[in-house]
Scaffold this motif. Structure first.
Motif, PDB file in Angstrom:
ATOM      1  N   ILE A 133       0.838  -1.189   0.000  1.00  0.00           N
ATOM      2  CA  ILE A 133       0.000   0.000   0.000  1.00  0.00           C
ATOM      3  C   ILE A 133       0.878   1.246   0.000  1.00  0.00           C
ATOM      4  O   ILE A 133       1.983   1.246   0.552  1.00  0.00           O
ATOM      5  CB  ILE A 133      -0.943  -0.011   1.221  1.00  0.00           C
ATOM      6  N   TYR A 155      -6.705  -5.310   2.394  1.00  0.00           N
ATOM      7  CA  TYR A 155      -7.839  -4.489   1.979  1.00  0.00           C
ATOM      8  C   TYR A 155      -7.928  -3.255   2.877  1.00  0.00           C
ATOM      9  O   TYR A 155      -7.624  -3.315   4.072  1.00  0.00           O
ATOM     10  CB  TYR A 155      -9.154  -5.274   2.058  1.00  0.00           C
ATOM     11  N   VAL A 156      -8.364  -2.145   2.292  1.00  0.00           N
ATOM     12  CA  VAL A 156      -8.549  -0.887   3.015  1.00  0.00           C
ATOM     13  C   VAL A 156      -9.867  -0.278   2.547  1.00  0.00           C
ATOM     14  O   VAL A 156     -10.220  -0.379   1.358  1.00  0.00           O
ATOM     15  CB  VAL A 156      -7.390   0.103   2.760  1.00  0.00           C
ATOM     16  N   CYS A 196      -8.639  -0.446   8.207  1.00  0.00           N
ATOM     17  CA  CYS A 196      -7.608  -1.315   7.643  1.00  0.00           C
ATOM     18  C   CYS A 196      -7.233  -2.394   8.643  1.00  0.00           C
ATOM     19  O   CYS A 196      -7.477  -2.285   9.846  1.00  0.00           O
ATOM     20  CB  CYS A 196      -6.368  -0.506   7.253  1.00  0.00           C
ATOM     21  N   ASN A 197      -6.627  -3.433   8.130  1.00  0.00           N
ATOM     22  CA  ASN A 197      -6.043  -4.480   8.961  1.00  0.00           C
ATOM     23  C   ASN A 197      -4.753  -3.943   9.581  1.00  0.00           C
ATOM     24  O   ASN A 197      -4.084  -3.095   8.983  1.00  0.00           O
ATOM     25  CB  ASN A 197      -5.752  -5.703   8.087  1.00  0.00           C
ATOM     26  N   GLU A 223      -7.690   0.586  12.959  1.00  0.00           N
ATOM     27  CA  GLU A 223      -7.230  -0.760  12.644  1.00  0.00           C
ATOM     28  C   GLU A 223      -8.165  -1.788  13.274  1.00  0.00           C
ATOM     29  O   GLU A 223      -8.622  -1.612  14.402  1.00  0.00           O
ATOM     30  CB  GLU A 223      -5.805  -0.972  13.167  1.00  0.00           C
ATOM     31  N   GLN A 260      -1.751  -3.472   7.262  1.00  0.00           N
ATOM     32  CA  GLN A 260      -1.679  -2.251   6.466  1.00  0.00           C
ATOM     33  C   GLN A 260      -1.538  -1.016   7.363  1.00  0.00           C
ATOM     34  O   GLN A 260      -0.926  -0.021   6.974  1.00  0.00           O
ATOM     35  CB  GLN A 260      -2.923  -2.106   5.586  1.00  0.00           C
TER      36      GLN A 260
END
Length: 414
Positions: A224, A335-336, A253-254, A327, A257
């Motif tokens: 990213i 994925y975001v 986001c995770n 987060e 990321q």
């Protein structure tokens, strides 16, 4: 010579079940452990002298645990997961006419003798449909288990059920956000995704005319970068979302990321641009930790307001430009999403969370099993709900991939 058939009385246990308290003398001969109840209300427990098991091994009455379960479910239904509440709006409708641009109403110049035009359904309103499904699971305990188990062992099974329900609601809401396919509900109303490059054109906003619009994007790179975030933010704000005083832009986001985003600094490349003559990808903004972040040293001063440490019940990691970064492990790695939210359960949120029209069937319910005098032995947990996108432009999602075509995540939440 004929003989008359002897008359036999029907055994009590063969009567069909009716929702009333068992009467004294009922003989449940088909199961020696389903003993008759004497005293107490229907759905409760018999007195100590009449039941086979009435408490756990550590002396906690089973009635107490059942009452605790009812209280916990009441709290669970009023305090739905924070993440789902921030991106969804609860409704009992199967479809709603939703304008696909915010602030579409306007005044007109007054005339001396005329009457003003009344507000009416906006011409750009779409009928947005929401699906509906029923889900259930069960806990089952034998009387021997209840006799030898501690109260914590029984409660742990209930906790697992509540956690499973939490994953179900969160996962279904987020799955709708990241799903790029269109479907239909039982009334044949279209259940739309976010703008996904189909033939439908977003309505104009602030003098902007749009062509085919896609809010479900692929990054085209394995990591990213700041361009990805700025593109997501631009897609949402250009449609008019996240600009009102009562709304807020969130980057969901995770943590995988989130760690990369936390390193974005203005003027410092967030990613080299392989094979390009245009130079590295340079962020327009700095990532600024929230006011709950661990203490850190810096030679620079922060200009502007720092993001709060918490929003809507979720911890805020920091901010990037106009968006707050949150987060969550519920967001699939790679994925975001950029979401314009009006706050928990706001009608400005992009996803609808449809519930049954009958309040008795809303939320997570617990139902006693086949022997309702001993509900903990065989308890059914049920939830019926559905989802659908309300505002197609109020969010944009991105897959971090070297491919140029977006693919929704493979979910493993149920």
């Amino acid at each position: 010579m004929t003989t008359s058939r002897p008359e036999f009385s029907r055994p009590e246990f063969s009567r069909p079940f009716t929702a009333r308290p068992p009467q004294p003398g009922w003989a449940y001969r088909s199961d020696p452990y389903l003993l008759p109840i004497s005293g107490g209300e229907f759905g409760g427990y018999a007195s100590e002298g009449d039941v086979l098991v009435n408490q756990t091994a550590d002396g906690v009455n089973l009635n107490v645990i059942w009452d605790e379960l009812a209280e916990v479910l009441a709290l669970q239904n009023t305090d739905r997961s924070s993440l789902a509440r921030l991106v969804s709006f609860p409704t009992i409708a199967n479809a709603d006419p939703i304008p696909q641009v915010p602030d579409s109403d306007h005044f007109e110049e007054a005339s001396e003798y005329g009457e003003p035009t009344g507000l009416r359904a906006a011409p750009d309103a779409l009928i947005m449909g929401y699906d509906f499904k029923d889900y259930d699971a069960a806990t089952r305990f034998t009387w021997k288990f209840l006799r030898n188990a501690s109260a914590e062992q029984v409660r742990s099974s209930i906790d697992r059920m509540l956690n499973a329900d939490n994953r179900l609601v969160n996962g279904t809401v987020l799955r709708r956000l990241f799903d790029n396919t269109q479907g239909a509900n039982e009334f044949q109303h279209n259940v739309y995704p976010l703008w996904n490059g189909d033939a439908m054109i977003p309505p104009p906003y602030a003098g902007q005319e749009f062509g085919v619009s896609n809010h479900m994007l692929a990054s085209g790179a394995s990591v990213i970068d700041s361009d990805d975030l700025e593109l997501l933010i631009s897609q949402v704000r250009s449609k008019g979302y996240g600009l009102q005083p009562n709304t807020r832009l969130l980057l969901l986001c995770n943590p995988a990321q989130g760690e990369a985003i936390a390193g974005f600094k203005r003027g410092v490349p967030s990613r080299p641009r392989e094979g390009s003559e245009t130079g590295d990808v340079l962020p327009r903004f700095d990532f600024i930790p929230s006011d709950s972040a661990p203490a850190y040293l810096t030679e620079e001063n922060v200009v502007g307001k720092v993001a709060p440490g918490e929003f809507g019940g979720l911890p805020v990691a920091g901010s990037y430009g106009p968006a707050w970064v949150i987060e969550s492990h519920y967001i699939p790695a790679g994925y975001v999403a950029c979401v314009a939210t009006g706050g928990p359960n706001s009608d400005l949120n992009p996803v609808a969370l449809r519930q049954h029209t009958n309040p008795a069937y809303q939320g997570l319910r617990v139902i006693p099993g086949r022997d309702q005098r001993y509900p903990l032995q065989d308890s059914f947990f049920a939830r019926g709900f559905g989802t659908g996108i309300r505002h197609r432009g109020a969010a944009a999602v991105l897959q971090v991939t070297t491919d140029l075509t977006y693919e929704p995540p493979a979910w493993h939440w149920h």
